[in-house]
Design a protein around this motif. Structure first.
Motif, mmCIF file in Angstrom:
data_model
loop_
_atom_site.group_PDB
_atom_site.id
_atom_site.type_symbol
_atom_site.label_atom_id
_atom_site.label_comp_id
_atom_site.label_asym_id
_atom_site.label_seq_id
_atom_site.Cartn_x
_atom_site.Cartn_y
_atom_site.Cartn_z
ATOM 1 N N GLU A 263 0.832 -1.203 0.000
ATOM 2 C CA GLU A 263 0.000 0.000 0.000
ATOM 3 C C GLU A 263 0.868 1.255 0.000
ATOM 4 O O GLU A 263 0.616 2.208 -0.749
ATOM 5 C CB GLU A 263 -0.943 0.031 1.200
ATOM 6 N N ALA A 264 1.890 1.269 0.836
ATOM 7 C CA ALA A 264 2.746 2.450 0.965
ATOM 8 C C ALA A 264 3.444 2.778 -0.343
ATOM 9 O O ALA A 264 3.504 3.943 -0.754
ATOM 10 C CB ALA A 264 3.779 2.226 2.068
ATOM 11 N N VAL A 265 3.974 1.761 -1.026
ATOM 12 C CA VAL A 265 4.708 2.038 -2.257
ATOM 13 C C VAL A 265 3.762 2.422 -3.395
ATOM 14 O O VAL A 265 4.077 3.296 -4.207
ATOM 15 C CB VAL A 265 5.604 0.839 -2.651
ATOM 16 N N LEU A 266 2.582 1.812 -3.447
ATOM 17 C CA LEU A 266 1.607 2.180 -4.472
ATOM 18 C C LEU A 266 1.131 3.612 -4.277
ATOM 19 O O LEU A 266 0.985 4.380 -5.233
ATOM 20 C CB LEU A 266 0.416 1.219 -4.440
ATOM 21 N N ARG A 267 0.906 3.985 -3.022
ATOM 22 C CA ARG A 267 0.437 5.353 -2.737
ATOM 23 C C ARG A 267 1.539 6.373 -3.050
ATOM 24 O O ARG A 267 1.280 7.419 -3.642
ATOM 25 C CB ARG A 267 0.004 5.448 -1.269
ATOM 26 N N ALA A 268 2.763 6.053 -2.657
ATOM 27 C CA ALA A 268 3.875 6.974 -2.901
ATOM 28 C C ALA A 268 4.121 7.169 -4.394
ATOM 29 O O ALA A 268 4.472 8.270 -4.838
ATOM 30 C CB ALA A 268 5.140 6.448 -2.228
ATOM 31 N N ALA A 269 3.919 6.115 -5.171
ATOM 32 C CA ALA A 269 4.162 6.171 -6.614
ATOM 33 C C ALA A 269 2.966 6.707 -7.391
ATOM 34 O O ALA A 269 3.032 6.837 -8.619
ATOM 35 C CB ALA A 269 4.531 4.784 -7.129
ATOM 36 N N GLY A 270 1.856 7.014 -6.701
ATOM 37 C CA GLY A 270 0.671 7.541 -7.365
ATOM 38 C C GLY A 270 -0.157 6.495 -8.088
ATOM 39 O O GLY A 270 -1.019 6.823 -8.920
ATOM 40 N N GLU A 271 0.069 5.221 -7.769
ATOM 41 C CA GLU A 271 -0.624 4.136 -8.473
ATOM 42 C C GLU A 271 -2.003 3.802 -7.901
ATOM 43 O O GLU A 271 -2.686 2.907 -8.416
ATOM 44 C CB GLU A 271 0.250 2.878 -8.468
ATOM 45 N N LEU A 272 -2.419 4.505 -6.837
ATOM 46 C CA LEU A 272 -3.759 4.258 -6.289
ATOM 47 C C LEU A 272 -4.765 5.298 -6.766
ATOM 48 O O LEU A 272 -5.928 5.274 -6.364
ATOM 49 C CB LEU A 272 -3.704 4.238 -4.753
ATOM 50 N N LYS A 273 -4.326 6.171 -7.648
ATOM 51 C CA LYS A 273 -5.233 7.186 -8.204
ATOM 52 C C LYS A 273 -6.061 6.584 -9.338
ATOM 53 O O LYS A 273 -5.575 5.784 -10.126
ATOM 54 C CB LYS A 273 -4.426 8.379 -8.727
ATOM 55 N N ASN A 274 -7.328 6.983 -9.395
ATOM 56 C CA ASN A 274 -8.218 6.579 -10.490
ATOM 57 C C ASN A 274 -8.335 5.064 -10.658
ATOM 58 O O ASN A 274 -8.375 4.544 -11.774
ATOM 59 C CB ASN A 274 -7.748 7.200 -11.814
ATOM 60 N N LEU A 275 -8.407 4.362 -9.547
ATOM 61 C CA LEU A 275 -8.598 2.912 -9.600
ATOM 62 C C LEU A 275 -10.004 2.588 -10.096
ATOM 63 O O LEU A 275 -10.988 3.096 -9.541
ATOM 64 C CB LEU A 275 -8.419 2.296 -8.217
ATOM 65 N N PRO A 276 -10.167 1.727 -11.111
ATOM 66 C CA PRO A 276 -11.498 1.366 -11.604
ATOM 67 C C PRO A 276 -12.142 0.242 -10.786
ATOM 68 O O PRO A 276 -13.153 -0.322 -11.180
ATOM 69 C CB PRO A 276 -11.216 0.919 -13.036
ATOM 70 N N TYR A 277 -11.542 -0.105 -9.675
ATOM 71 C CA TYR A 277 -12.062 -1.114 -8.751
ATOM 72 C C TYR A 277 -11.645 -0.702 -7.348
ATOM 73 O O TYR A 277 -10.860 0.227 -7.168
ATOM 74 C CB TYR A 277 -11.526 -2.510 -9.095
ATOM 75 N N LYS A 278 -12.176 -1.380 -6.359
ATOM 76 C CA LYS A 278 -11.842 -1.042 -4.982
ATOM 77 C C LYS A 278 -10.737 -1.960 -4.449
ATOM 78 O O LYS A 278 -10.707 -3.151 -4.765
ATOM 79 C CB LYS A 278 -13.081 -1.162 -4.082
ATOM 80 N N ILE A 279 -9.849 -1.380 -3.667
ATOM 81 C CA ILE A 279 -8.883 -2.173 -2.914
ATOM 82 C C ILE A 279 -9.165 -1.933 -1.439
ATOM 83 O O ILE A 279 -9.116 -0.802 -0.958
ATOM 84 C CB ILE A 279 -7.432 -1.778 -3.222
ATOM 85 N N LYS A 280 -9.456 -2.991 -0.744
ATOM 86 C CA LYS A 280 -9.668 -2.925 0.696
ATOM 87 C C LYS A 280 -8.432 -3.513 1.369
ATOM 88 O O LYS A 280 -8.113 -4.694 1.187
ATOM 89 C CB LYS A 280 -10.920 -3.702 1.095
ATOM 90 N N TRP A 281 -7.735 -2.690 2.136
ATOM 91 C CA TRP A 281 -6.475 -3.107 2.745
ATOM 92 C C TRP A 281 -6.682 -3.667 4.158
ATOM 93 O O TRP A 281 -7.450 -3.130 4.939
ATOM 94 C CB TRP A 281 -5.510 -1.925 2.835
ATOM 95 N N SER A 282 -5.977 -4.734 4.447
ATOM 96 C CA SER A 282 -5.900 -5.271 5.808
ATOM 97 C C SER A 282 -4.431 -5.409 6.157
ATOM 98 O O SER A 282 -3.653 -5.961 5.366
ATOM 99 C CB SER A 282 -6.591 -6.634 5.913
ATOM 100 N N THR A 283 -4.042 -4.909 7.323
ATOM 101 C CA THR A 283 -2.640 -4.883 7.704
ATOM 102 C C THR A 283 -2.318 -6.000 8.691
ATOM 103 O O THR A 283 -3.006 -6.170 9.699
ATOM 104 C CB THR A 283 -2.271 -3.524 8.338
#
Length: 344
Positions: A53-73
């Motif tokens: 999650e951290a690397v995807l968010r930092a790289a801007g890869e969680l923008k405009n997702l056409p589906y949902k990602i529900k994170w569990s840590t």
């Protein structure tokens, strides 16, 4: 010296993200986290702090997702795989050892993605004033290592390469914080460990590397999914997209090591200098590759080794726990990791 060592002993448990530790002492329940994107399909992802999650968010890869990602840590790889097997999450990222233990326990998992990095941060450390100069010098000495971890395998393989067996050393099975305390106080002669702990020990105790995992460990990490998720056509399409985003994010890490080290350090509690050392040596070198025959054979070797040591209950074929449908267009697992300062 004591003042400098204390923060190391307080390293957060989520730093087992690189540990590949097989211990089941960690909390098995994932903490509910963020939900990103929108759409009719939800991908439930098992993660560790400072990881996907951290690397995807930092790289801007969680923008405009056409589906949902529900994170569990989760705290480490093994409970992620337990959640995958139980269908609590669809997919999760782990090191090279948790899938071996999960498969040995007949868990419902399939390895669907791999990334290959350097093994320079997987090391057997000695104190700077140690008389030990080569791996063979470990004979009769006490070595700390986390049982069932990637470092456990590296220790066995490194000793074998030096003409020794695990019976030729006195093994002290300790988790990283306890191992660092024992190492820094001279209670053990050596410590088999991985980055970022390697970088931390070098920075804070001036530890010296006796040998690395180069040539003896595979440097692989995996994405592992539940078979039922892979039987769902809509979810399979989403998993394919998710893996592609992870590949792009990993390329971003290589291009922006300082920015990622700041994010990673903040997420995990690592000092920036330690994080940057680990990023440039290990974390940032990784390249997403195919889960191909060489990768499977390498994991089979790890599985067979742990079975021989009686650390797993049975021998099995690792290939039975792999789904190769996402290999298309990816380089082979033998692809050389990226090296900072020497091109990409």
């Amino acid at each position: 010296m004591r003042r400098r060592i204390v923060p190391a002993l307080l390293l957060p448990l989520p730093l087992l993200l690189s540990a590949c530790v097989s211990s089941h002492s960690a909390d098995k329940s994932g903490a509910a986290g963020n939900t990103d994107g929108k759409g009719d399909v939800t991908l439930n992802v098992g993660d560790q702090k400072g990881n996907d999650e951290a690397v995807l968010r930092a790289a801007g890869e969680l923008k405009n997702l056409p589906y949902k990602i529900k994170w569990s840590t989760f705290t480490s790889g093994p409970p992620i795989l337990e959640a995958v097997s139980a269908k609590a999450v669809d997919i999760g990222g782990v090191g090279n050892t948790p899938p071996v233990f999960a498969a040995a326990a007949k868990s419902h998992i399939k390895v669907v993605g791999a990334k290959h990095g350097t093994t320079d941060g997987e090391a057997i450390l000695v104190r700077k004033d140690s008389p030990l100069k080569r791996t063979a010098d470990l004979k009769g000495r006490t070595v700390a290592v986390a049982q069932g971890s990637s470092a456990n395998y590296q220790l066995v393989a490194s000793l074998r390469k030096a003409g020794l067996s695990i019976k030729d050393v006195k093994v002290s099975y300790l988790q990283p914080a306890d191992a660092l305390a024992a190492f820094s106080r001279g209670k053990v002669d050596a410590w088999a460990i991985w980055d970022p702990y390697t970088a931390q020990a070098q920075r804070q105790t001036h530890a010296r590397i006796l040998t690395t995992g180069k040539g003896v460990t595979n440097g692989l990490n995996f994405q592992v999914a539940n078979p039922s998720s892979l039987d769902d056509k809509k979810k399979t399409k989403v998993i394919k997209d998710y893996l592609e985003r992870l590949r792009r994010a990993q390329k971003w890490v290589f291009k922006h090591p300082e920015a990622w080290a700041r994010v990673w350090g903040k997420e995990t509690g690592l000092p920036y200098e330690v994080a940057l050392d680990a990023v440039k040596r290990t974390n940032g070198t990784r390249v997403y590759t195919a889960v191909d025959k060489p990768a499977i054979a390498s994991e089979q070797q790890i599985a067979d080794t742990f079975a021989q040591l009686k650390l797993t209950p049975r021998r099995f074929d690792f290939a039975d726990y792999v789904d190769t449908r996402f290999n298309d267009g990816l380089p082979p697992s033998s692809t050389a990791p990226r090296t900072f300062g020497k091109g990409s």
